[in-house]
Scaffold this motif. Structure first.
Motif, PDB file in Angstrom:
ATOM      1  N   ILE A   1     -30.348  10.477 -54.244  1.00 10.21           N
ATOM      2  CA  ILE A   1     -31.503  10.686 -53.349  1.00 10.21           C
ATOM      3  C   ILE A   1     -31.798   9.415 -52.550  1.00 10.21           C
ATOM      4  CG2 ILE A   1     -33.970  11.227 -53.235  1.00 10.21           C
ATOM      5  CD1 ILE A   1     -33.328  13.494 -54.758  1.00 10.21           C
ATOM      6  N   ILE A   2     -31.785   8.273 -53.236  1.00  5.92           N
ATOM      7  CA  ILE A   2     -32.227   7.027 -52.591  1.00  5.92           C
ATOM      8  C   ILE A   2     -31.229   6.551 -51.541  1.00  5.92           C
ATOM      9  CG2 ILE A   2     -32.684   4.566 -52.974  1.00  5.92           C
ATOM     10  CD1 ILE A   2     -33.828   5.372 -55.727  1.00  5.92           C
TER      11      ILE A   2
ATOM     12  N   LEU B   1     -30.273   9.288 -33.827  1.00  4.91           N
ATOM     13  CA  LEU B   1     -30.684  10.442 -34.642  1.00  4.91           C
ATOM     14  C   LEU B   1     -31.535   9.964 -35.816  1.00  4.91           C
ATOM     15  CD1 LEU B   1     -27.490  12.710 -34.959  1.00  4.91           C
ATOM     16  CD2 LEU B   1     -29.440  13.027 -33.460  1.00  4.91           C
ATOM     17  N   PHE B   2     -31.092   8.866 -36.452  1.00  2.00           N
ATOM     18  CA  PHE B   2     -31.810   8.343 -37.623  1.00  2.00           C
ATOM     19  C   PHE B   2     -33.201   7.856 -37.235  1.00  2.00           C
ATOM     20  CE2 PHE B   2     -27.708   7.159 -40.119  1.00  2.00           C
ATOM     21  CZ  PHE B   2     -27.418   8.508 -40.227  1.00  2.00           C
TER      22      PHE B   2
ATOM     23  N   TYR C   1     -25.546   8.286 -34.256  1.00  2.00           N
ATOM     24  CA  TYR C   1     -26.346   8.375 -35.476  1.00  2.00           C
ATOM     25  C   TYR C   1     -27.563   7.458 -35.498  1.00  2.00           C
ATOM     26  CZ  TYR C   1     -22.810  11.422 -37.453  1.00  2.00           C
ATOM     27  OH  TYR C   1     -21.960  12.476 -37.688  1.00  2.00           O
TER      28      TYR C   1
ATOM     29  N   VAL D   1     -29.914   4.499 -46.215  1.00  2.00           N
ATOM     30  CA  VAL D   1     -28.942   4.333 -45.132  1.00  2.00           C
ATOM     31  C   VAL D   1     -29.563   4.766 -43.794  1.00  2.00           C
ATOM     32  CG1 VAL D   1     -26.765   5.243 -44.194  1.00  2.00           C
ATOM     33  CG2 VAL D   1     -26.883   4.494 -46.572  1.00  2.00           C
ATOM     34  N   VAL D   2     -30.319   5.859 -43.822  1.00  2.00           N
ATOM     35  CA  VAL D   2     -30.950   6.346 -42.598  1.00  2.00           C
ATOM     36  C   VAL D   2     -32.004   5.355 -42.099  1.00  2.00           C
ATOM     37  CG1 VAL D   2     -32.515   8.108 -41.699  1.00  2.00           C
ATOM     38  CG2 VAL D   2     -30.495   8.776 -43.000  1.00  2.00           C
TER      39      VAL D   2
ATOM     40  N   PRO E   1     -22.583   0.610 -43.427  1.00  3.91           N
ATOM     41  CA  PRO E   1     -23.693   1.554 -43.534  1.00  3.91           C
ATOM     42  C   PRO E   1     -24.754   1.112 -44.552  1.00  3.91           C
ATOM     43  CG  PRO E   1     -21.676   2.490 -44.457  1.00  3.91           C
ATOM     44  CD  PRO E   1     -21.295   1.235 -43.768  1.00  3.91           C
ATOM     45  N   PHE E   2     -24.324   0.358 -45.591  1.00  3.60           N
ATOM     46  CA  PHE E   2     -25.279   0.021 -46.657  1.00  3.60           C
ATOM     47  C   PHE E   2     -25.970  -1.320 -46.433  1.00  3.60           C
ATOM     48  CE2 PHE E   2     -21.829   2.548 -48.519  1.00  3.60           C
ATOM     49  CZ  PHE E   2     -22.557   3.663 -48.876  1.00  3.60           C
TER      50      PHE E   2
ATOM     51  N   PRO F   1     -28.836   7.912 -49.426  1.00  5.16           N
ATOM     52  CA  PRO F   1     -28.813   8.451 -48.056  1.00  5.16           C
ATOM     53  C   PRO F   1     -30.080   8.113 -47.273  1.00  5.16           C
ATOM     54  CG  PRO F   1     -28.196  10.151 -49.631  1.00  5.16           C
ATOM     55  CD  PRO F   1     -28.669   8.975 -50.428  1.00  5.16           C
ATOM     56  N   ILE F   2     -31.240   8.161 -47.966  1.00  4.50           N
ATOM     57  CA  ILE F   2     -32.492   7.878 -47.262  1.00  4.50           C
ATOM     58  C   ILE F   2     -32.538   6.417 -46.823  1.00  4.50           C
ATOM     59  CG2 ILE F   2     -35.002   7.744 -47.584  1.00  4.50           C
ATOM     60  CD1 ILE F   2     -34.692  10.329 -49.297  1.00  4.50           C
TER      61      ILE F   2
ATOM     62  N   LEU G   1     -23.570   0.335 -37.789  1.00  7.87           N
ATOM     63  CA  LEU G   1     -23.753   1.388 -38.800  1.00  7.87           C
ATOM     64  C   LEU G   1     -22.415   1.783 -39.415  1.00  7.87           C
ATOM     65  CD1 LEU G   1     -25.655   3.541 -40.174  1.00  7.87           C
ATOM     66  CD2 LEU G   1     -24.932   5.073 -38.364  1.00  7.87           C
ATOM     67  N   PHE G   2     -21.387   1.953 -38.562  1.00  5.89           N
ATOM     68  CA  PHE G   2     -20.095   2.400 -39.079  1.00  5.89           C
ATOM     69  C   PHE G   2     -19.427   1.303 -39.901  1.00  5.89           C
ATOM     70  CE2 PHE G   2     -19.913   5.407 -35.209  1.00  5.89           C
ATOM     71  CZ  PHE G   2     -20.684   6.325 -35.887  1.00  5.89           C
TER      72      PHE G   2
ATOM     73  N   VAL H   1     -35.267  10.851 -37.113  1.00  2.97           N
ATOM     74  CA  VAL H   1     -35.572  11.290 -38.481  1.00  2.97           C
ATOM     75  C   VAL H   1     -36.679  10.420 -39.067  1.00  2.97           C
ATOM     76  CG1 VAL H   1     -34.667  11.426 -40.841  1.00  2.97           C
ATOM     77  CG2 VAL H   1     -33.282  12.247 -38.926  1.00  2.97           C
TER      78      VAL H   1
END
Lengths: 304, 271
Positions: free
Chosen positions: B18-19, B238-239, B235, B24-25, B40-41, B21-22, B36-37, B242
């Motif tokens: 859960i943590i 998009l992020f 992305y 990373v966004v 990502p982390f 992906p959120i 980002l590519f 979001v």
């Protein structure tokens, strides 16, 4: 005597007046609901028997032709139904079991349990489009996190790019999205099981699994039914998630019933889309009955 | 022993799922595409808000935010007002009439939007309410009424009738009873209902998608969906979208978590 009847009559009149005022309290809700919810629902039935395209002044009554067409002569619709059933089955099985497992782990309080419950519930409050975009990146075949992880095991996937499996990847996203919500319902069910019953069974020498099967599972049957009914409804209404991940209109490998109905509507086939919508309601109702039966069958028979 | 280790392991792994992906966004919303590519982390090289500025000013997200705030706040308030009146009437009327009204209103929870959205579209078109925030508010009130009446009515039925009778003997009419007895006593259930409605209506996509054509009338979820066609795989942008869509609701969630769980489980059918 005359005075008594007068007070009685006055009391009755006051009572009647009060009830009328109370009834008036329900009028705004009823008026809006009837005009903009119930009447349109009935009109859907009417539309479904016509070939109305949404803009012509005239239309023809076509009887049940729209229904026959959807069921026997429209591969796009049949494809959407098949995809939706696959999606539903996977989500129902995995999400229910997984949410139940999380609930069993978390329904008793321990250090950090409240935090974890809050964390697992969190995705539920996000918008479906947000969730879709988070997972769009995970599933990106070139740059995504998904292949970074699969890469550890020396494999890779094109995820949504593979027509045969795309719908299952979306099912995983749906489980991530709503498992925490279902966990919460199971937790409420588990917390209502009297602790003494479990202890009594344990004293009788029943193991953890035995206690679960014979005591806990029958006691949480109402929660299980609710979870499975909600999951079924959500699996058929996963409209936003599909549009976010598969585009609008979605690729046919990821098209489900709600998106198909919308596409038919957007193509100005109001009559036909209404017939599809009625079939959609029938499918949801039928599956909910089936699910209820299945939950009932897993209960141990009471001997009395 | 084995149970505890297994439990800790599974809970830990799922927390990560859960943590990560959120995170990373959220981090990604401050990055460029290349950044980002490549990592990502990792933390962004600099915390510049270029993406936010870009999306708010040049891609109508600011306007969408205002529209969403107007639509959501109005429709939550109106739904609560109308549904609490109905719930109060139902709770105090008792008897078959009360059951009939309650059952009839709650029946709407079992009817998915697909079953009436097309005639609603035609109806709103004729009333000149398509492509307007007023139309969106109206349809959200209508679709929110069944579940709000269900939660509030269920609660108000548990309020002791003697209280209202005593008030009535003292000359307090039904309207004053609603304002000064029923509503204050129902606050916990009103809180749960409003949060549930807020989540549903803030995130609503189907009706805005059907009803709204002008870019300046889009709500956040619709704006977000339309980004897909516009920047395809950008992305970071998009992020950022979001993040903007999620921040208000996340703040409320952290502050009022208890009510979320109550409201969202009571009305889970709608989600």
């Amino acid at each position: 005597m005359a005075g008594m009847t007068k007070t009685k009559r006055r009391a009755r009149r006051a009572y009647r007046k009060e009830r009328l005022v109370l009834l008036a309290f329900t009028v705004p809700a009823l008026a809006l609901y009837i005009s903009f919810f119930i009447i349109p629902a009935l009109q859907s039935l009417q539309y479904s028997l016509t070939n109305w395209n949404g803009y012509s002044a005239t239309f023809d009554w076509v009887g049940l032709d729209n229904f026959t067409r959807a069921l026997t002569n429209d591969s796009l619709f049949t494809n959407a139904v098949t995809n939706n059933l696959k999606f539903w089955l996977i989500v129902l099985a995995f999400q229910t079991l997984f949410a139940l497992m999380l609930a069993v782990f978390l329904f008793r309080n321990f250090k950090g349990s409240a935090l974890l419950r809050g964390l697992f519930f969190f995705p539920t409050i996000l918008s479906s489009v947000s969730v879709a975009y988070i997972w769009k990146f995970i599933y990106d075949p070139n740059y995504g996190l998904g292949n970074d992880i699969l890469g550890i095991f020396g494999i890779s996937s094109s995820f949504l790019g593979n027509d045969d499996t795309a719908i299952y990847w979306i099912a995983i996203t749906q489980v991530w999205f709503h498992a925490g919500q279902m966990m919460t319902i199971f937790i409420a069910g588990l917390q209502s099981v009297p602790q003494e019953m479990i202890e009594a069974a344990a004293v009788d020498g029943a193991g953890r699994w035995q206690v679960f099967k014979n005591v806990t599972w029958p006691m949480i049957a109402p929660a299980t039914s609710i979870v499975m009914a909600y999951t079924t409804i959500q699996s058929f209404k996963a409209f936003d998630l599909i549009l976010g991940l598969a585009g609008n209109p979605p690729k046919s490998s990821m098209d489900i019933m709600s998106t198909r109905i919308y596409t038919t509507f957007a193509n100005s086939q109001y009559g036909y889309a209404s017939a599809q919508a009625i079939l959609f309601v029938i499918v949801i109702v039928a599956l909910n009955f089936a699910v209820r039966r299945i939950v009932g069958l897993t209960q141990p028979k009471t001997e009395s | 022993m084995g149970f505890k280790i297994g439990r800790a392991g599974i809970l830990f792994v799922y927390a990560i799922i859960i943590i990560v992906p959120i995170t990373v966004v959220m981090l990604g919303s401050f990055k460029s595409m290349g950044e980002l590519f490549d990592s990502p982390f990792g933390l962004p090289e600099s915390w510049n808000a270029q993406n936010y500025l870009d999306i708010i000013v040049h891609h109508d997200m600011g306007q969408a935010f205002i529209n969403s705030a107007i639509v959501t706040l109005s429709s939550v308030t109106l739904t609560l007002l109308i549904a609490s009146c109905a719930a109060y009437g139902i709770a105090r009327l008792k008897g078959w009439l009360s059951w009939l009204i309650f059952g009839f209103l709650v029946l709407g929870m079992a009817i998915p939007p697909q079953a009436n959205m097309i005639p609603q579209y035609v109806q709103f078109d004729r009333l000149g309410l398509l492509n307007s925030l007023t139309g969106l508010i109206l349809i959200m009130v209508v679709t929110g009424l069944p579940v709000a009446t269900f939660i509030l009515g269920g609660f108000m039925k548990t309020l002791p009738n003697e209280m209202f009778e005593a008030a009535s003997v003292d000359g307090v009419g039904p309207v004053r009873s609603y304002i000064s007895i029923a509503m204050p006593l129902s606050l916990p259930s009103i809180a749960a209902t409003s949060i549930f409605l807020f989540v549903i209506q803030w995130n609503e996509l189907l009706y805005p998608l059907m009803f709204i054509q002008s870019p300046d009338k889009q709500t956040i979820p619709l704006r977000l969906l339309n980004f897909q066609g516009e920047f395809l795989t950008n992305y970071p942008l998009l992020f950022t979208g979001v993040a903007i869509a999620s921040i208000p609701i996340t703040i409320i969630y952290i502050l009022l978590q208890r009510y979320f769980v109550e409201g969202m489980t009571a009305g889970a059918v709608k989600g």
